[in-house]
Design a protein around this motif. Sequence first.
Motif, PDB file in Angstrom:
ATOM      1  N   ARG A  60      -3.729 -12.436 -17.157  1.00  0.00           N
ATOM      2  CA  ARG A  60      -3.888 -13.286 -15.981  1.00  0.00           C
ATOM      3  C   ARG A  60      -3.510 -12.495 -14.724  1.00  0.00           C
ATOM      4  N   ASP A  61      -4.128 -12.872 -13.620  1.00  0.00           N
ATOM      5  CA  ASP A  61      -3.780 -12.284 -12.326  1.00  0.00           C
ATOM      6  C   ASP A  61      -2.595 -13.079 -11.793  1.00  0.00           C
ATOM      7  N   MET A  62      -1.398 -12.534 -11.958  1.00  0.00           N
ATOM      8  CA  MET A  62      -0.181 -13.301 -11.734  1.00  0.00           C
ATOM      9  C   MET A  62       0.284 -13.244 -10.283  1.00  0.00           C
ATOM     10  N   ARG A  63       0.800 -14.364  -9.819  1.00  0.00           N
ATOM     11  CA  ARG A  63       1.326 -14.469  -8.460  1.00  0.00           C
ATOM     12  C   ARG A  63       2.784 -14.915  -8.439  1.00  0.00           C
ATOM     13  N   ARG A  64       3.236 -15.522  -9.528  1.00  0.00           N
ATOM     14  CA  ARG A  64       4.609 -16.023  -9.592  1.00  0.00           C
ATOM     15  C   ARG A  64       5.407 -15.202 -10.593  1.00  0.00           C
ATOM     16  N   PHE A  65       6.535 -14.666 -10.132  1.00  0.00           N
ATOM     17  CA  PHE A  65       7.362 -13.793 -10.948  1.00  0.00           C
ATOM     18  C   PHE A  65       8.787 -14.325 -11.027  1.00  0.00           C
ATOM     19  N   GLY A 103       4.559  -8.449 -22.559  1.00  0.00           N
ATOM     20  CA  GLY A 103       5.113  -9.721 -22.098  1.00  0.00           C
ATOM     21  C   GLY A 103       5.375  -9.768 -20.612  1.00  0.00           C
ATOM     22  N   LEU A 104       4.752  -8.863 -19.859  1.00  0.00           N
ATOM     23  CA  LEU A 104       4.940  -8.803 -18.413  1.00  0.00           C
ATOM     24  C   LEU A 104       3.683  -9.263 -17.693  1.00  0.00           C
ATOM     25  N   GLY A 105       3.879  -9.857 -16.526  1.00  0.00           N
ATOM     26  CA  GLY A 105       2.756 -10.254 -15.706  1.00  0.00           C
ATOM     27  C   GLY A 105       2.414  -9.185 -14.692  1.00  0.00           C
ATOM     28  N   MET A 106       1.154  -9.171 -14.271  1.00  0.00           N
ATOM     29  CA  MET A 106       0.725  -8.247 -13.230  1.00  0.00           C
ATOM     30  C   MET A 106      -0.282  -8.955 -12.337  1.00  0.00           C
ATOM     31  N   GLY A 107      -0.208  -8.684 -11.051  1.00  0.00           N
ATOM     32  CA  GLY A 107      -1.148  -9.257 -10.101  1.00  0.00           C
ATOM     33  C   GLY A 107      -1.733  -8.170  -9.219  1.00  0.00           C
ATOM     34  N   TRP A 108      -3.044  -8.204  -9.025  1.00  0.00           N
ATOM     35  CA  TRP A 108      -3.742  -7.242  -8.183  1.00  0.00           C
ATOM     36  C   TRP A 108      -3.935  -7.870  -6.811  1.00  0.00           C
ATOM     37  N   GLY A 162       2.158   7.379   4.201  1.00  0.00           N
ATOM     38  CA  GLY A 162       2.009   8.815   4.435  1.00  0.00           C
ATOM     39  C   GLY A 162       0.926   9.459   3.604  1.00  0.00           C
ATOM     40  N   MET A 163      -0.162   8.745   3.351  1.00  0.00           N
ATOM     41  CA  MET A 163      -1.249   9.302   2.549  1.00  0.00           C
ATOM     42  C   MET A 163      -2.025  10.340   3.354  1.00  0.00           C
ATOM     43  N   PRO A 164      -2.494  11.397   2.697  1.00  0.00           N
ATOM     44  CA  PRO A 164      -3.286  12.404   3.397  1.00  0.00           C
ATOM     45  C   PRO A 164      -4.684  11.889   3.713  1.00  0.00           C
ATOM     46  N   ASP A 165      -5.375  12.579   4.611  1.00  0.00           N
ATOM     47  CA  ASP A 165      -6.760  12.234   4.918  1.00  0.00           C
ATOM     48  C   ASP A 165      -7.589  12.291   3.638  1.00  0.00           C
ATOM     49  N   GLY A 166      -8.444  11.302   3.451  1.00  0.00           N
ATOM     50  CA  GLY A 166      -9.292  11.256   2.266  1.00  0.00           C
ATOM     51  C   GLY A 166      -8.747  10.377   1.164  1.00  0.00           C
ATOM     52  N   ALA A 167      -7.443  10.150   1.152  1.00  0.00           N
ATOM     53  CA  ALA A 167      -6.854   9.227   0.176  1.00  0.00           C
ATOM     54  C   ALA A 167      -7.063   7.803   0.662  1.00  0.00           C
ATOM     55  N   GLU A 168      -7.190   6.880  -0.279  1.00  0.00           N
ATOM     56  CA  GLU A 168      -7.497   5.496   0.097  1.00  0.00           C
ATOM     57  C   GLU A 168      -6.810   4.512  -0.833  1.00  0.00           C
ATOM     58  N   PRO A 169      -5.930   3.660  -0.306  1.00  0.00           N
ATOM     59  CA  PRO A 169      -5.310   2.632  -1.157  1.00  0.00           C
ATOM     60  C   PRO A 169      -6.332   1.581  -1.532  1.00  0.00           C
ATOM     61  N   ILE A 170      -6.330   1.191  -2.817  1.00  0.00           N
ATOM     62  CA  ILE A 170      -7.298   0.180  -3.250  1.00  0.00           C
ATOM     63  C   ILE A 170      -6.632  -1.026  -3.895  1.00  0.00           C
ATOM     64  N   ALA A 171      -5.348  -0.931  -4.223  1.00  0.00           N
ATOM     65  CA  ALA A 171      -4.691  -2.061  -4.882  1.00  0.00           C
ATOM     66  C   ALA A 171      -3.196  -2.019  -4.647  1.00  0.00           C
ATOM     67  N   ILE A 172      -2.638  -3.185  -4.451  1.00  0.00           N
ATOM     68  CA  ILE A 172      -1.193  -3.391  -4.513  1.00  0.00           C
ATOM     69  C   ILE A 172      -0.948  -4.155  -5.809  1.00  0.00           C
ATOM     70  N   LEU A 173      -0.138  -3.598  -6.685  1.00  0.00           N
ATOM     71  CA  LEU A 173       0.101  -4.224  -7.980  1.00  0.00           C
ATOM     72  C   LEU A 173       1.514  -4.777  -8.049  1.00  0.00           C
ATOM     73  N   CYS A 174       1.613  -6.083  -8.301  1.00  0.00           N
ATOM     74  CA  CYS A 174       2.899  -6.740  -8.528  1.00  0.00           C
ATOM     75  C   CYS A 174       3.113  -6.820 -10.036  1.00  0.00           C
ATOM     76  N   LEU A 175       4.274  -6.412 -10.501  1.00  0.00           N
ATOM     77  CA  LEU A 175       4.531  -6.293 -11.938  1.00  0.00           C
ATOM     78  C   LEU A 175       5.919  -6.804 -12.274  1.00  0.00           C
ATOM     79  N   GLY A 176       6.033  -7.518 -13.391  1.00  0.00           N
ATOM     80  CA  GLY A 176       7.359  -7.924 -13.826  1.00  0.00           C
ATOM     81  C   GLY A 176       7.338  -9.136 -14.728  1.00  0.00           C
ATOM     82  N   PRO A 177       8.515  -9.560 -15.185  1.00  0.00           N
ATOM     83  CA  PRO A 177       8.621 -10.794 -15.966  1.00  0.00           C
ATOM     84  C   PRO A 177       8.128 -11.990 -15.162  1.00  0.00           C
TER      85      PRO A 177
END
Length: 219
Positions: free
Chosen positions: A22-27, A149-154, A168-183
């Motif tokens: 599941r795409d989790m939002r509550r931790f 047994g852990l949840g994760m949300g994208w 501080g990412m260099p030129d050409g790098a691109e963030p595509i996801a923030i991942l929340c992880l945990g019980p």
Amino acid sequence: MPEHAFSPPERKAVYRAIAERRDMRRFTPDSAVTDDVLARLLQAAHAAPSVGLMQPWRFIRITENALRHKIHALVDEERVRTADALGPRAAEFLALKVEGILDCAELFVIALADDRERHVFGRRTMPHMDLASVSCAIQNMWLAARAEGLGMGWVSIFEPVPLARLLGMPDGAEPIAILCLGPVPDFPERPMLEIEHWTTARPLPEFVSENSWLTETSF
């Protein structure tokens, strides 16, 4: 049965992880992920397929609380802009819980590497295969997390450039996801967006055809 098939219990476990992800939002507040589990999850992500074996992923673990709050602020700014873009459904969207950045035990930013343009194998005609490869890594991590047994949300509600600058990412790098992880308190039986009446998942037959785009199939 094919010679290299897993045993029935092993196959059942694989399909269970897929079905119950599941795409989790509550931790669970004030929880933690042990180092050995975290190492397994990252190794699972790193084992993902990538075209030309380019391995275009980068995993940035966020451990500074002040930085976590800055990331949350970027997401919250985009949440308001997304609501404005949704027009009639703005209030409905704002009522949804769309991230767990401040509550999750672990926070990661996943990015496309800055050197991926040098990879031609598999990308000459389909340059977006770098993004597809990173998505495979995220899915590996997601399924492994569910098995642990852990949840994760994208979280995808952010402007890439300010987040890249913040980290501080260099030129050409691109963030595509923030991942929340945990019980998590629990894993819902259905996707959150169905439970919140935002939308409904459509059945498989609507997405499978045979020999051409619109030809029906027996699936």
